[in-house]
Design an enzyme around this catalytic site. Structure first.
Site, PDB file in Angstrom:
ATOM      1  N   ASP A  67       7.765 -22.519  30.081  1.00 40.96           N
ATOM      2  CA  ASP A  67       6.779 -23.144  30.962  1.00 40.96           C
ATOM      3  C   ASP A  67       6.724 -24.662  30.788  1.00 40.96           C
ATOM      4  OD1 ASP A  67       5.752 -22.871  28.388  1.00 40.96           O
ATOM      5  OD2 ASP A  67       4.177 -21.477  28.952  1.00 40.96           O
ATOM      6  N   ASN A 137      -6.654 -15.784  25.073  1.00 40.78           N
ATOM      7  CA  ASN A 137      -6.968 -14.803  26.128  1.00 40.78           C
ATOM      8  C   ASN A 137      -5.827 -13.814  26.334  1.00 40.78           C
ATOM      9  OD1 ASN A 137      -5.021 -16.247  27.459  1.00 40.78           O
ATOM     10  ND2 ASN A 137      -6.348 -17.071  29.044  1.00 40.78           N
ATOM     11  N   HIS A 139      -2.647 -14.507  26.847  1.00 37.79           N
ATOM     12  CA  HIS A 139      -1.545 -14.876  27.742  1.00 37.79           C
ATOM     13  C   HIS A 139      -0.233 -15.019  26.962  1.00 37.79           C
ATOM     14  CE1 HIS A 139      -2.447 -19.514  27.326  1.00 37.79           C
ATOM     15  NE2 HIS A 139      -1.596 -19.129  26.404  1.00 37.79           N
ATOM     16  N   GLU A 144      -1.812 -16.046  32.812  1.00 33.98           N
ATOM     17  CA  GLU A 144      -3.228 -15.904  32.517  1.00 33.98           C
ATOM     18  C   GLU A 144      -3.721 -14.518  32.937  1.00 33.98           C
ATOM     19  OE1 GLU A 144      -4.018 -18.095  30.564  1.00 33.98           O
ATOM     20  OE2 GLU A 144      -4.570 -20.032  31.439  1.00 33.98           O
TER      21      GLU A 144
HETATM   22  C1  F6R Z   1       3.830 -22.137  25.277  1.00 38.36           C
HETATM   23  C2  F6R Z   1       3.246 -20.923  25.856  1.00 38.36           C
HETATM   24  C3  F6R Z   1       1.912 -20.405  25.435  1.00 38.36           C
HETATM   25  C4  F6R Z   1       1.656 -20.521  23.929  1.00 38.36           C
HETATM   26  C5  F6R Z   1       0.266 -19.991  23.580  1.00 38.36           C
HETATM   27  C6  F6R Z   1      -0.047 -20.155  22.113  1.00 38.36           C
HETATM   28  O1  F6R Z   1       5.113 -22.406  25.794  1.00 38.36           O
HETATM   29  O2  F6R Z   1       3.858 -20.361  26.712  1.00 38.36           O
HETATM   30  O3  F6R Z   1       1.780 -19.061  25.834  1.00 38.36           O
HETATM   31  O4  F6R Z   1       2.636 -19.804  23.238  1.00 38.36           O
HETATM   32  O5  F6R Z   1      -0.698 -20.634  24.355  1.00 38.36           O
HETATM   33  O6  F6R Z   1      -0.133 -21.515  21.818  1.00 38.36           O
HETATM   34  P1  F6R Z   1      -0.423 -22.014  20.324  1.00 38.36           P
HETATM   35  O7  F6R Z   1       0.740 -21.618  19.518  1.00 38.36           O
HETATM   36  O8  F6R Z   1      -0.539 -23.508  20.457  1.00 38.36           O
HETATM   37  O9  F6R Z   1      -1.675 -21.342  19.910  1.00 38.36           O
END
Ligand code: F6R
Length: 264
Positions: A67, A137, A139, A144
């Site tokens: 992403d 959440n 994701h 989301e």
């Molecule tokens: C990042 C992504 C997100 C993160 C997730 C956890 O490329 O796709 O799904 O993996 O938000 O983020 P952290 O590790 O910062 O808690």
């Protein structure tokens, strides 16, 4: 699903890097799906060390990031382009031609752009190993709650929770992006193998729901229950709400004894 419980973040990162390094050594032409986020930083640092000290070779590896924020240029310090360069690509012998990260600056025509990203993944032969983090959440990528479990790469509006979680990384007063380009759940589930990392108490509930809760678009990581080769690597805090911890520990020991190849 294989659930690997690690006592702390350093061991989680070392385990994740060991699995990735083994995959790269077994198939130097591997195509990997990559995640950003604070959880992955330790793994990337360890992979960089393995490159430096043990000649782990990334020169033939193809990568597709999950992403990117809409509106951020690759030079923006909070862009995922910047994150990948800082934490990984500048520290290994990556072939820049083989690196793919969604373009946050596309001016429009999102559907065509996202279809071309999917096409590039297909042309590369699909993703062999997908690395994921998980949001509070639940994701994965920026899928989301209420994302279709069949979704493909697309433009996605971020929830308030995700925007607030990310605000700390931006300068005070700076606008946090409201949207991102993200691979879909359908895209992720096509990877041949999936490695998902979670650290810290803030993730405990999402992790428990993803592994032990019902399959639901309200918590998109639960879709991983459909995939035949998923490994969760968790530190103690992230695993703390799992009801079957003892069982996962037994499985870990028995797997090491009986089918150790599943741990690599
Ligand atoms: C990042 C992504 C997100 C993160 C997730 C956890 O490329 O796709 O799904 O993996 O938000 O983020 P952290 O590790 O910062 O808690």
């Amino acid at each position: 699903m294989l659930v690997l419980l690690k006592p702390n973040y350093d061991e989680l990162s070392a385990e994740a890097a060991r699995i990735v390094a083994h995959a790269v050594r077994s198939n130097p032409l591997i195509t990997m799906g990559l995640a950003t986020g604070s959880t992955t930083i330790g793994m990337y640092a360890e992979l960089a060390r393995l490159h430096r000290e043990e000649a782990l070779d990334f020169s033939n590896v193809t990568t597709f990031n999950l992403d990117e924020y809409l509106g951020l240029s690759p030079e923006h310090p909070q862009s995922f382009h910047f994150f990948m360069r800082e934490n990984f690509f500048s520290k290994i012998n990556a072939d820049l031609e083989k690196i793919h990260i969604p373009d946050g600056k596309i001016p429009g025509n999102y559907e065509d752009y996202c279809a071309s990203y999917e096409q590039a993944i297909r042309q590369a032969g699909g993703i062999d190993l997908q690395i994921l983090g998980i949001g509070r959440n639940g994701h994965i990528g920026f899928n989301e709650p209420a994302s279709s479990l069949g979704s493909r790469t697309r433009l996605k509006a971020l929830t308030r929770e995700t925007i607030e979680d990310n605000r700390k990384f931006f300068a005070p007063g700076e606008e946090v992006p409201q949207c991102a380009i993200t691979m879909g759940i359908g895209t992720i589930l096509e990877a041949r193998k999936i490695l998902i990392l979670a650290r810290g108490p803030a993730k405990a509930q999402a992790v428990a729901q993803a592994i032990e809760g019902p399959l639901t678009a309200s918590l998109t990581a639960s879709a991983l229950q459909l995939h035949p080769e998923v490994t969760f690597v968790l530190d103690e805090a992230a695993a703390s709400q799992l009801k079957q911890q003892d069982y996962y520990r037994r499985v870990m020991h028995l797997t090491a004894r009986l089918t150790p190849e599943r741990l690599s």
